[in-house]
Each structure stands twice: as C-alpha cells, then as structure tokens.
Design an enzyme around this catalytic site. Structure first.
Site, PDB file in Angstrom:
ATOM      1  N   LYS A  89      29.931   4.055   2.017  1.00 39.53           N
ATOM      2  CA  LYS A  89      31.198   3.347   1.930  1.00 39.53           C
ATOM      3  C   LYS A  89      31.016   2.177   0.977  1.00 39.53           C
ATOM      4  O   LYS A  89      29.882   1.702   0.748  1.00 39.53           O
ATOM      5  CB  LYS A  89      31.622   2.826   3.302  1.00 39.53           C
ATOM      6  CG  LYS A  89      33.108   2.572   3.449  1.00 39.53           C
ATOM      7  CD  LYS A  89      33.883   3.855   3.677  1.00 39.53           C
ATOM      8  CE  LYS A  89      35.344   3.581   3.979  1.00 39.53           C
ATOM      9  NZ  LYS A  89      36.098   4.806   4.284  1.00 39.53           N
ATOM     10  N   GLY A 193      50.598   0.744  12.778  1.00 40.79           N
ATOM     11  CA  GLY A 193      50.206   0.829  11.376  1.00 40.79           C
ATOM     12  C   GLY A 193      50.838   2.035  10.720  1.00 40.79           C
ATOM     13  O   GLY A 193      50.414   3.166  10.953  1.00 40.79           O
ATOM     14  N   VAL A 194      51.874   1.799   9.915  1.00 45.07           N
ATOM     15  CA  VAL A 194      52.563   2.923   9.259  1.00 45.07           C
ATOM     16  C   VAL A 194      52.443   2.798   7.742  1.00 45.07           C
ATOM     17  O   VAL A 194      53.424   2.790   7.011  1.00 45.07           O
ATOM     18  CB  VAL A 194      54.037   3.043   9.703  1.00 45.07           C
ATOM     19  CG1 VAL A 194      54.125   3.639  11.081  1.00 45.07           C
ATOM     20  CG2 VAL A 194      54.746   1.681   9.668  1.00 45.07           C
ATOM     21  N   GLY A 195      51.175   2.688   7.306  1.00 43.54           N
ATOM     22  CA  GLY A 195      50.905   2.725   5.883  1.00 43.54           C
ATOM     23  C   GLY A 195      50.838   4.162   5.418  1.00 43.54           C
ATOM     24  O   GLY A 195      51.628   5.014   5.850  1.00 43.54           O
ATOM     25  N   VAL A 197      48.778   6.658   5.992  1.00 44.89           N
ATOM     26  CA  VAL A 197      48.499   7.690   6.994  1.00 44.89           C
ATOM     27  C   VAL A 197      49.533   7.679   8.114  1.00 44.89           C
ATOM     28  O   VAL A 197      50.097   8.715   8.477  1.00 44.89           O
ATOM     29  CB  VAL A 197      47.078   7.511   7.573  1.00 44.89           C
ATOM     30  CG1 VAL A 197      46.841   8.470   8.742  1.00 44.89           C
ATOM     31  CG2 VAL A 197      46.035   7.741   6.487  1.00 44.89           C
ATOM     32  N   GLY A 198      49.781   6.503   8.682  1.00 47.72           N
ATOM     33  CA  GLY A 198      50.682   6.413   9.822  1.00 47.72           C
ATOM     34  C   GLY A 198      52.081   6.919   9.527  1.00 47.72           C
ATOM     35  O   GLY A 198      52.719   7.565  10.376  1.00 47.72           O
TER      36      GLY A 198
END
Length: 373
Positions: A89, A193-195, A197-198
């Site tokens: 990472k 969290g609705v970025g 992915v969400g």
C-alpha cells in the site's frame, strides 16, 4: 533519478520490527511537495499490489501507521481473492485538493518505478483513474506497475465498480446465513460513507429490493446519491444511522469504524450483520470477539471489498471486465466458506478468514522453497 527530479528516499529493507513488513520506503520530493510512503508487507504470492491513498494525515507517524495496517490487510485480501500478488500500500501525505498536480503525481510515479516492480499501485481514497494515467507515464516502456488506469490507456477504469459488487456479494452471503436466502429484499441496510463505493452499493441494494439509509460527512456525496436514488433515506450522522433500525451496517468510509462502543450500540440496536467496503474496519484486535459474542455476523472487510483489487489485477493480463466480474462474484462463495469454517471451529469469521489466507500463503511459500532449494 535525474537531477531535474531529485527524489529523496529512505528505506528499511528486511523485516519491519513492528509489523513484519518486507520493506518500507519513504519519499520526499521537495520541488513538487510530494511526501509519500510505500509499505510492502509480503511478496510471498507475487509482487505486492495495493492502492495509493492521498490523505491529509496529522503527522508522518499517523501516515506510517495507516500504511502499515493497510498493506498488511492487502496481503490477506489478495490471498483470499486467489490472486498471485502479495500485499502493499502507499500513502501520499497532504490534502489532494491543495497539493495534487501533474508534477507531484509524476514524481510519485518515479517513486513507484524505483522499486522495480516489487510494488504495483492503483487508486484508493483521494486518487482517481486520471491520476493513475499520470503516474503510469513514469514506468519504463513495456512495464506496467500502475493499474486502475483509464480504458484509453489500456486500463480497467474505476475499480469501485467491482469493489461495490463484491461487498454486495458478501452481503448476500450474510443474508443467506442469517435468513436462509441470499437476498437483501425487505432488509434495511445502513451505509456510512457514500463515496465511490458506497454510492454504487446503494444502487445494487435497491435493485435487490432492500431499503437503504445513508449518511456521509460530505453533503455533496449525499446529494449525488439522492439524485440518483430518491428513495434512499438520509440521516445526519453515523450515530443516527446505527439507531435507525437497520438490519445490516455497511461502513464504507475510512477504517476504524468498529469500536467497542459501536459494537455495543449495534447489539442494542438489533443489527444482525456488518458488511462494508471500508478497509481495516476493526478499531483494534478483539472487536471481532465482541461482535461475535453479541450475535452480530461480521463479514471480514478484506474479503468482501476485494472486488476492486480483483479488477485492477486483471488489468495486468489484458483487461476483461467479464473475467474480472466472474472472479469477483466468487466473493459470495468465499464468504460462505468463511462463515462455515467459523461455525465449525467456534471462532469469529475474522479469525477463520485469517486462517484460510495464512494457509494459502504458507502453502505457496513452501512450494517456492522446494523449487528454489
């Protein structure tokens, strides 16, 4: 490095005493303002693969702590996804809205290239497909050490597509375990969290007949989801979400979402399962036991959110979305296998998942030792 691009590296080769990492490398490029860390946890299964997080950490120590945890998680994620890749990472320290530039991203590309293919990067929080296209320009001709690039550059594009798909498959496995059918129809799912992915996960759940309630610190993200899916419910905070009568909690923002206090709230609120796209959801070792003791089914994050890394790994072989999607669909069976092992051995699913991943790593390492010996 050329004099025009004076990157300064500091590295530790061998085992990091805190975490058993193979290699941790620091970079500071003063002309561009780049400050970055790459952590390679393991290459037992192949070159380390994992995304680049661009985030305004409070300190270099905080960034180091995050990259060490994230890279270790990638080792287990890639192992359980059946990929021939180890775990790595990277983090870039700073606010991407203020610091991100072509100069910085290309300096970062040279940093990645300096490892000669031991680390392959991709998108993560704060980095996007267009960024990876710039980073990839610094790879030597014929070398692909950057994934998650645009289709115009031969890449797989936005990896959140299969990340959300994989989380959905893991959630289907939760539903089957809890209610006997692999569907979320009629269940109430809370997404924090609705970025990237969400938001996509919300659409998949609604298509399956679920009721969806969401929250996010970004009003823009919430407005975007409501525009696409007017039927979603919105609450002002994660605290409100946990108390809104949900069946499944889906953390899809940053890590550390599952604390002792949150586990207690989930138990009191009647939440039956946790299955989300965020990395490193457990705030500390032992939270998985609290969830298990409370009768809350936890789908290990690095299992269910592996669709993204499956997508970008396929890019290295000439990207086929259908092939990658078929592999990501196997997250359903992998999650079922973990739940079954956990039940048979009387351990939390997180422990069962670790055992399966470690077994694969040990087996491949043993084969390598025999071959090299």
């Amino acid at each position: 490095m050329t004099e025009a691009s004076p990157l300064v590296f500091g590295r530790t080769d061998g085992s990091d005493p805190r975490s058993g990492h193979e290699q941790v490398v620091f970079c500071h490029d003063r002309p561009s303002g780049l400050r970055a860390i790459i952590a390679i946890h393991s290459t037992a299964l192949g070159p380390a693969l994992g995304g680049t997080r661009f985030y305004p950490y409070e300190s270099e120590a905080a960034a180091l702590d995050d990259v060490l945890h994230l890279s270790q998680g990638m080792t287990y994620k890639n192992a359980l996804a059946g990929l021939d890749h180890g775990g790595g990472k990277a983090v870039i320290i700073g606010d991407p809205s203020e610091l991100k530039s072509e100069r910085l991203l290309r300096a970062y590309g040279r940093f990645v290239a300096s490892l000669g293919g031991r680390y392959i990067t991709a998108c993560d929080v704060g980095t996007y497909v267009a960024d990876m296209d710039l980073v990839a320009r610094e790879c030597p001709p014929g070398r692909t050490w950057v994934t998650g690039r645009s289709s115009a550059e031969g890449g797989a594009g936005d990896s959140s597509v299969l990340t959300s798909f994989g989380v959905f498959q893991g959630m289907r496995a939760c539903a089957e375990r809890l209610w006997g059918e692999p569907t979320l129809a009629g269940r109430r799912v809370g997404i924090s969290g609705v970025g990237k992915v969400g938001a996509k996960l919300a659409g998949l759940l609604l298509d399956d007949g679920a009721q969806v309630v969401v929250t996010d610190v970004s009003e823009t993200a919430v407005a975007k989801v409501r525009s696409a899916h007017p039927q979603v419910d919105v609450v002002p905070s994660t605290e409100h979400l946990l108390e809104s009568g949900i069946d499944i909690y889906s953390p899809c923002a940053l890590g550390g979402a599952l604390t002792d206090d949150v586990a207690a709230v989930l138990s009191k609120g009647g939440v039956r399962a946790v299955c989300g796209g965020a990395n490193n959801q457990l705030d500390h070792p032992g939270v998985e036991n609290l969830l298990d003791e409370s009768g809350i089914l936890y789908a290990p994050d690095y299992v269910v959110n592996s669709g993204g890394v499956i997508q970008v790994a396929d890019e290295l072989h000439g990207f086929s979305f259908e092939r990658a999607e078929n592999k990501a669909a196997m997250i359903f069976e992998t999650t079922r296998k973990i739940f079954a092992l956990a039940a048979s051995e009387g351990v939390p699913p997180a422990v069962a998942a670790d055992r399966i991943a470690e077994h694969r790593i040990e087996e491949i390492s043993r084969l390598h030792a025999i071959y090299l010996g």
